[in-house]
Scaffold this active site. Structure first.
Site, short mmCIF file in Angstrom:
data_model
loop_
_atom_site.label_atom_id
_atom_site.label_comp_id
_atom_site.label_asym_id
_atom_site.label_seq_id
_atom_site.Cartn_x
_atom_site.Cartn_y
_atom_site.Cartn_z
N ASP A 167 0.83 -1.19 0.00
CA ASP A 167 0.00 0.00 0.00
C ASP A 167 0.87 1.25 0.00
O ASP A 167 0.66 2.19 -0.76
CB ASP A 167 -0.88 -0.03 1.25
CG ASP A 167 -2.05 0.92 1.15
OD1 ASP A 167 -2.52 1.37 2.19
OD2 ASP A 167 -2.48 1.21 0.02
N ASP A 213 -9.20 -0.79 3.50
CA ASP A 213 -8.69 -0.44 4.82
C ASP A 213 -9.56 -1.02 5.91
O ASP A 213 -9.07 -1.62 6.86
CB ASP A 213 -8.67 1.09 5.00
CG ASP A 213 -7.60 1.73 4.18
OD1 ASP A 213 -7.85 2.82 3.64
OD2 ASP A 213 -6.53 1.14 4.07
#
Lengths: 268, 449
Positions: free
Chosen positions: B269, B376
């Site tokens: 990420d 997330d």
């Protein structure tokens, strides 16, 4: 047993904390953040203290019961000292944040005062510390079982809940006193807070003898509460005024009060 | 509107405020980098007015307007206000994200603790082909690392594929893909979840009732997520599908692989969002150049979403300076494996549309919202869910991971306020979460004061 004990003990342990959070913290985002960050700081202190205890246990002789007990006491003392150290670190952080907020804001004052931050940080330490002490006990209290079947006290759940409530209050009061002491540089106050924390922690070692541990702890709670009240600016005069004001305001209203209300209907 | 009028009356030059407000509303289309500066000055003005409209701190707004009378003073005033606004809005945004993240985690932990199905081992995904049932520790570690490599490469390939599709404007394909994956989540996984919950509590339900419930739930979900719906309903659906996805991951990822995957995906990420040639960054920039919002189905938004969909010439001309963002890639789902991983970025979005001056029907309460990608939510919940499922310290570990993730989110939002560009939301939270999990679990309970 079961649900009744669970809800009862949970209510005893966290009722005041929940009420305080709902009434004073939940409405303001900044206070919620301070609450969560305080919990984080306490967790880090616990982590370090566990590390110290763990290493000391590993390096020691497992068979020696007295030594293990001694190490436990030592671990508890280290934990208390580290918690207070992290409370100080949090004070430093909040002070910096306070200055930053004050600098940025238009009227030069930060949206939250240091005293409010002291209260919220104390509450956060109390809540997370209470949760860590009692949550597994609460989870066990829901299930089937008999308390103290091997000869331990049958009041274990109840006393743990009361102890947790005392802990929540104590941390809140210590937070207020500690921050004020750091602000005014009264180091004897700091020392007294740390000492009372150590004493409280030590008293819990008397534990199945609950009269000797819980009663003094509650006495300490009351004393700390009064100290924190006076530190935060309260006084007996204020209390009396508050109690009599309600009467006075009520009477004024019925007489047709012509004072301008605080919130004007235009432009707010 | 009343407050707006009041303020104009109280300051010396009401016309200046209004004209500067109007002119600030149509800056040229910015590119990603320099777009940050120009619209922000305009936004500060709009935000000031908006803040007045929402009645947060009228005194400071009034001060702001009187101080804004001369140009250089206005500049610094704007900057100060910009920062103050960022900070004031910052605290509110943090809470706007704490609540859904907490809700998602609560749903996952409650399910894990009560429904046995999600903690039983029943096979593995095809994306983690190596088994962890080996006797030696070294072999197990090796297998988990290999599983991670396979999983991350699948994710990378999917992301790159998605970016290419977006670049070459194959919108229909992307929409079809997203619709198919949300269909799968809303119908199939909900059916399985409902079945398991009913089994756990030993409640009987006949098929017609079940079909009615699942059909309604799924259909309303599809409409809310992909088209229009009340904001809170859409948020609730997004939280539910994230929780479902997280539960599937918790069930089907083997022990050690799950932890290594969590670590690896935070690193991925970080790189995908911040590196200049990262796929997510390219996606953001492309979306910005085209002034389009991206895939509302995969982002949790805390502000009014419908304003983005409204066609307003000003909005098109403005070009949001900060992007909203996210990406997702999903794969075909087999009945035993869902693949839906998202990498997420967190970003602050400007209140897309023009404000009160031209269109009085605008909401006064238009606030800057914050967006968080669903991936997330999923990975945060996987971490906390795994802590709840497998930790020896039990609730202590779960709570420690929970606090760690919230603090990571808070820090990420702080960085967002400082840097004002899309940021990865996974690394800090997952790092804190992992540290707290392993330490609380292994350093034993020190439940002493």
């Amino acid at each position: 047993m079961g649900a009744a004990v669970f809800f009862g003990c949970a209510g005893i342990a966290f009722g005041p904390a929940l009420a305080l959070v709902l009434l004073t913290v939940a409405a303001e985002p900044l206070r919620v953040i301070i609450l969560v960050a305080g919990a984080f700081f306490w967790l880090v202190s616990l982590l370090l203290a566990s590390l110290v205890w763990f290493v000391s246990v590993r390096l020691s002789d497992r068979e020696d019961a007295r030594l293990q007990f001694g190490l436990l006491v030592f671990g508890a003392a280290v934990s208390v000292l580290l918690q207070e150290l992290f409370r100080f670190a949090y004070f430093k952080l909040l002070k910096k944040a306070d200055e930053g907020l004050a600098m940025i804001s238009e009227d030069g004052r930060s949206p939250i005062s240091l005293r409010q931050m002291a209260y919220v940080s104390g509450l956060s330490f109390g809540i997370i510390s209470g949760v860590f002490s009692v949550i597994n006990i609460l989870a066990d209290s829901m299930g089937p079982g008999v308390v103290g079947i091997h000869g331990d006290s049958p009041y274990y759940f109840l006393t743990s809940a009361f102890l947790t409530m005392a802990l929540v209050f104590l941390h809140t009061f210590w937070g207020v006193i500690f921050f004020d002491a750091c602000e005014k540089r009264r180091y004897w106050c700091l020392g007294l807070v740390v000492a009372s924390h150590l004493v409280t922690s030590g008293l819990t070692f008397l534990n199945p003898w609950y009269e000797a541990s819980l009663v003094p702890i509650y006495i300490i709670v009351v004393c700390m509460g009064a100290w924190a009240f006076f530190t935060a600016g309260g006084s007996i005069h204020n209390v009396l005024k508050c109690l009599s004001c309600k009467g006075a305001r009520g009477r004024e209203r019925t007489r047709g009060d012509t004072r301008v209300p605080r919130l004007s209907p235009v432009g707010f | 509107m009343i407050t707006f009028t009041n303020n104009s009356d109280s300051e010396e030059e009401p016309c200046n405020e209004r004209t500067s407000l109007m002119s600030a509303e149509s800056p040229p289309v910015p590119s990603y980098q320099d777009g940050l500066q120009a619209p922000e000055a305009g936004e500060a003005q709009t935000h000031r007015k908006r803040r007045t409209g929402s009645g947060r701190s009228p005194s400071s707004a009034a001060n702001g307007s009187t101080s804004g009378s001369s140009l250089p003073v206005r500049e610094s005033a704007l900057e100060n206000e910009e920062e103050e606004l960022t900070l004031k809005y910052g605290a509110k945004h943090v809470i706007m994200l704490f609540v859904p993240v907490t809700l998602c985690m609560i749903v996952v932990v409650a399910t894990i603790k009560s429904v046995r199905f999600y903690t039983e081992k029943n096979g593995q995904l095809i994306y983690t082909p190596f088994s962890e049932d080996t006797p030696s520790v070294g072999q197990r570690l090796l297998n988990s690392v290999l599983n991670t490599i396979v999983m991350i490469s699948v994710i990378v390939v999917m992301t790159v594929f998605l970016v290419l599709l977006y670049k070459y404007r194959c919108y229909k394909f992307i929409h079809g893909w997203l619709i198919l994956s949300s269909l799968m989540l809303l119908f199939l996984f909900t059916y399985i979840y409902l079945g398991e919950v009913l089994k756990t509590y030993n409640v009987a339900m006949d098929y017609p009732t079940l079909i009615l419930i699942i059909w309604n739930f799924g259909a309303v979900g599809m409409i809310c997520i992909h088209w229009k719906g009340p904001l809170q309903l859409q948020q609730a659906y997004l939280i539910m599908i994230s929780a479902l996805m997280a539960l599937v991951f918790i069930k089907y990822l083997p022990e050690w692989s799950a932890w290594v995957i969590l670590g690896a995906i935070s690193i991925y990420d970080l790189m995908a969002v911040l590196c200049p040639k990262g796929p997510l960054r390219m996606l953001v920039e492309t979306a910005q150049e085209r002034n389009e919002p991206i895939f509302p189905a995969l982002i949790y938004s805390s502000a009014m979403m419908w304003t983005v969909g409204m066609a307003k010439p000003d909005a098109a001309a403005r070009g949001p300076s900060q992007q909203m963002w996210d990406t997702a890639e999903d794969g075909r789902v087999n009945h035993r494996s869902p693949l839906h991983s998202n990498s997420e970025i967190l970003e602050t979005r400007t209140p897309g549309t023009s404000h009160p001056v031209t269109s009085l029907e605008e909401l006064e309460e238009e606030e800057r919202g914050v967006k968080l990608g669903l991936g997330d939510f999923i990975f945060y919940s996987v971490l906390v869910g795994k802590a709840a499922a497998t930790a020896s310290g039990d609730w202590n570990t779960t709570l420690a991971c929970f606090v760690a993730i919230l603090i990571g989110l808070c820090l990420t939002l702080l960085l967002l306020a400082v840097f004002k560009k899309a940021l990865p939301a996974l690394p800090i939270s997952i790092t804190f979460g992992l540290v707290f999990y392993f330490s609380t679990d292994n350093l034993g309970p020190l439940e002493i004061m």
